[in-house]
Design a protein around this motif. Structure first.
Motif, mmCIF file in Angstrom:
data_model
loop_
_atom_site.group_PDB
_atom_site.id
_atom_site.type_symbol
_atom_site.label_atom_id
_atom_site.label_comp_id
_atom_site.label_asym_id
_atom_site.label_seq_id
_atom_site.Cartn_x
_atom_site.Cartn_y
_atom_site.Cartn_z
ATOM 1 N N GLY A 278 0.822 -1.214 0.000
ATOM 2 C CA GLY A 278 0.000 0.000 0.000
ATOM 3 C C GLY A 278 0.850 1.255 0.000
ATOM 4 N N CYS A 279 0.189 2.395 -0.109
ATOM 5 C CA CYS A 279 0.908 3.671 -0.158
ATOM 6 C C CYS A 279 1.335 4.067 1.254
ATOM 7 C CB CYS A 279 0.013 4.742 -0.759
ATOM 8 S SG CYS A 279 0.762 6.356 -0.825
ATOM 9 N N SER A 280 2.619 4.340 1.424
ATOM 10 C CA SER A 280 3.117 4.747 2.733
ATOM 11 C C SER A 280 3.468 6.238 2.719
ATOM 12 C CB SER A 280 4.334 3.916 3.094
ATOM 13 O OG SER A 280 4.806 4.292 4.356
ATOM 14 N N PHE A 281 3.861 6.765 3.863
ATOM 15 C CA PHE A 281 4.240 8.177 3.922
ATOM 16 C C PHE A 281 5.682 8.288 4.373
ATOM 17 C CE2 PHE A 281 4.354 9.142 8.496
ATOM 18 C CZ PHE A 281 3.826 7.972 9.000
ATOM 19 N N TYR A 282 6.319 9.426 4.125
ATOM 20 C CA TYR A 282 7.703 9.584 4.556
ATOM 21 C C TYR A 282 7.903 10.739 5.519
ATOM 22 C CZ TYR A 282 7.937 12.848 0.618
ATOM 23 O OH TYR A 282 7.693 13.876 -0.259
ATOM 24 N N SER A 283 6.922 11.637 5.643
ATOM 25 C CA SER A 283 7.074 12.672 6.662
ATOM 26 C C SER A 283 5.755 13.354 6.941
ATOM 27 C CB SER A 283 8.104 13.727 6.247
ATOM 28 O OG SER A 283 7.517 14.674 5.396
ATOM 29 N N PHE A 284 5.627 13.918 8.122
ATOM 30 C CA PHE A 284 4.559 14.873 8.344
ATOM 31 C C PHE A 284 5.080 16.036 9.189
ATOM 32 C CE2 PHE A 284 3.394 12.011 11.989
ATOM 33 C CZ PHE A 284 3.420 12.934 13.018
ATOM 34 N N LYS A 285 4.372 17.138 9.089
ATOM 35 C CA LYS A 285 4.874 18.383 9.648
ATOM 36 C C LYS A 285 3.772 19.013 10.499
ATOM 37 C CE LYS A 285 5.582 21.839 6.769
ATOM 38 N NZ LYS A 285 5.147 23.057 7.468
ATOM 39 N N THR A 286 4.140 19.500 11.671
ATOM 40 C CA THR A 286 3.230 20.311 12.472
ATOM 41 C C THR A 286 3.917 21.661 12.659
ATOM 42 O OG1 THR A 286 4.114 19.867 14.648
ATOM 43 C CG2 THR A 286 2.628 18.221 13.754
ATOM 44 N N ASN A 287 3.307 22.554 13.426
ATOM 45 C CA ASN A 287 3.966 23.846 13.615
ATOM 46 C C ASN A 287 5.168 23.771 14.549
ATOM 47 O OD1 ASN A 287 2.218 23.305 15.705
ATOM 48 N ND2 ASN A 287 1.885 25.449 16.188
ATOM 49 N N THR A 288 5.314 22.694 15.337
ATOM 50 C CA THR A 288 6.460 22.630 16.253
ATOM 51 C C THR A 288 7.500 21.558 15.894
ATOM 52 O OG1 THR A 288 5.195 21.167 17.677
ATOM 53 C CG2 THR A 288 5.201 23.484 18.272
ATOM 54 N N TYR A 289 7.158 20.594 15.084
ATOM 55 C CA TYR A 289 8.155 19.574 14.724
ATOM 56 C C TYR A 289 7.826 18.936 13.383
ATOM 57 C CZ TYR A 289 4.844 15.878 16.179
ATOM 58 O OH TYR A 289 3.774 15.063 16.292
ATOM 59 N N LYS A 290 8.825 18.223 12.835
ATOM 60 C CA LYS A 290 8.605 17.453 11.620
ATOM 61 C C LYS A 290 9.018 16.025 11.912
ATOM 62 C CE LYS A 290 9.918 17.122 6.801
ATOM 63 N NZ LYS A 290 10.781 17.561 5.722
ATOM 64 N N LEU A 291 8.181 15.069 11.559
ATOM 65 C CA LEU A 291 8.495 13.669 11.795
ATOM 66 C C LEU A 291 8.865 13.025 10.471
ATOM 67 C CD1 LEU A 291 6.728 11.215 14.077
ATOM 68 C CD2 LEU A 291 6.926 10.582 11.722
ATOM 69 N N ASN A 292 10.057 12.421 10.426
ATOM 70 C CA ASN A 292 10.501 11.722 9.224
ATOM 71 C C ASN A 292 10.454 10.236 9.495
ATOM 72 O OD1 ASN A 292 11.705 14.130 7.606
ATOM 73 N ND2 ASN A 292 12.440 14.333 9.706
ATOM 74 N N PHE A 293 9.977 9.466 8.533
ATOM 75 C CA PHE A 293 9.677 8.056 8.766
ATOM 76 C C PHE A 293 10.249 7.205 7.640
ATOM 77 C CE2 PHE A 293 6.404 4.681 7.903
ATOM 78 C CZ PHE A 293 6.682 3.898 8.994
ATOM 79 N N LEU A 294 10.860 6.067 8.030
ATOM 80 C CA LEU A 294 11.336 5.106 7.026
ATOM 81 C C LEU A 294 11.000 3.716 7.522
ATOM 82 C CD1 LEU A 294 13.409 4.682 4.453
ATOM 83 C CD2 LEU A 294 14.924 3.934 6.255
ATOM 84 N N GLU A 295 10.414 2.909 6.656
ATOM 85 C CA GLU A 295 10.145 1.522 7.014
ATOM 86 C C GLU A 295 10.930 0.627 6.065
ATOM 87 O OE1 GLU A 295 6.116 0.143 6.580
ATOM 88 O OE2 GLU A 295 6.377 -1.232 8.269
ATOM 89 N N SER A 296 11.734 -0.259 6.633
ATOM 90 C CA SER A 296 12.533 -1.150 5.793
ATOM 91 C C SER A 296 11.675 -2.356 5.412
ATOM 92 C CB SER A 296 13.767 -1.609 6.557
ATOM 93 O OG SER A 296 13.417 -2.679 7.406
ATOM 94 N N PRO A 297 12.082 -3.115 4.380
ATOM 95 C CA PRO A 297 11.299 -4.297 3.987
ATOM 96 C C PRO A 297 11.150 -5.331 5.106
ATOM 97 C CG PRO A 297 12.830 -3.717 2.266
ATOM 98 C CD PRO A 297 13.157 -2.849 3.423
ATOM 99 N N SER A 298 12.061 -5.329 6.074
ATOM 100 C CA SER A 298 11.943 -6.277 7.181
ATOM 101 C C SER A 298 11.084 -5.736 8.312
ATOM 102 C CB SER A 298 13.331 -6.632 7.703
ATOM 103 O OG SER A 298 13.995 -5.467 8.090
ATOM 104 N N GLY A 299 10.528 -4.557 8.143
ATOM 105 C CA GLY A 299 9.608 -4.018 9.136
ATOM 106 C C GLY A 299 10.249 -3.151 10.199
#
Lengths: 163, 143
Positions: A100-121
């Protein structure tokens, strides 16, 4: 008569024989990073580091559980709302890594969250200042470090916190 | 075929209920139940993201970047959330959401027959929203 190949082949298993993966450009200082989480497939927090965290609302285990839960729900949300694919499955059904479609980041006014998921979870979460750019290369670099120095370490038992 | 930068628009009230949903050309169908579920899921994730902030004063997610789309969210002072699913890298969506908020205040809140926090069924709002989205599409094609 019985030859086991070159005797030197044993030394190549030792992790410190492999050179460290090269860091991508622009990731030298890391002054922007505030918090780092590493989760495995089952939601166990393998690593937690913080460099700048003035606000603490929950105790560490509750905080890690909440973070994993947020990522889990966001993953199924993005897979379901994805406007470019017609076949999306059902909301709330656990997704395999990369499904399925995944995401790589989201942003709020105080922080930015960066996300990576490897094939092994393995899930890597890096929280930075909201105005930092794309951190996908940084996360790939951190993942390479994990592979080199954690997975290849013979003393490391999978699924336990990294020490 | 989807031409627009914007794929769909959701408006949710302060308790997470979907009060307006419009699709502008997503692939596949999102049925009513699913759009309701997505809306309330977004509402709770918006709230959780505020709890996880490392610094005080967090007001929730305003941009979610996925591999196939971007999601822009605008929250009004009263807690009504407007969020749009757009193409990756779409520009000026924040401004578009603010324009939509303006339309909401003008044609929904000022409608004497509208009940607060209930689904929006206002002809003038639909009409003006369609015009704004159309204008957005024209400027997009003109670039």
């Amino acid at each position: 008569m019985f030859s086991f190949g070159g005797g030197s082949s044993l030394t190549s298993v030792v992790p410190d024989a492999t050179p460290a993966p090269a860091a991508p450009p622009g990731t030298g200082t890391g002054a922007n990073a505030q918090v780092l989480y590493v989760f495995n497939r089952g939601g166990v927090c393998l690593l937690y580091r913080e460099w700048h965290r003035p606000l603490r609302t929950l105790d560490p285990t509750q905080d890690q559980k909440l973070m994993f839960g947020l990522l889990f729900s966001l993953r199924s949300f993005t897979a379901k709302i994805d406007p470019t694919t017609a076949e999306k499955g059902n909301l709330g059904v656990p997704l395999l890594p990369g499904q399925g479609c995944s995401f790589y980041s989201f942003k709020t006014n105080t922080y930015k969250l960066n996300f990576l998921e490897s094939p092994s979870g393995i899930k890597l979460i890096l929280i930075t200042h909201p105005r930092t750019g794309d951190q996908r290369d940084t996360l790939k670099h951190i993942y390479n470090l994990y592979v080199e120095y954690v997975v290849k370490n013979p003393l490391y038992a999978p699924g336990t916190p990294i020490k | 075929m989807a031409l627009a930068a914007i794929y769909s628009l959701f408006i949710i009230n302060k308790s997470g209920g979907l009060i307006y949903y419009k699709d502008y050309g997503s692939a596949g169908r999102t049925d009513t139940n699913d759009s309701l579920r997505l809306a309330s899921l977004w509402h709770s994730m918006h709230a959780i993201s505020q709890q996880l902030s490392p610094t005080p004063g967090c007001e929730g997610i305003d941009l979610l970047q996925a591999h196939n789309f971007d999601l822009h969210c605008f929250q009004s002072l009263t807690g009504t959330k407007f969020f749009a699913v757009c193409e990756t890298g779409a520009q000026n969506i924040e401004t578009l959401l603010k324009v939509i908020y303006e339309l909401y205040t003008d044609f929904v809140l000022k409608n004497p027959f509208y009940e607060m926090e209930m689904p929006i069924r206002c002809e003038l709002f639909d009409l003006n929203l369609a015009q704004v989205i159309q204008k957005d599409r024209v400027t997009l094609l003109g670039r």
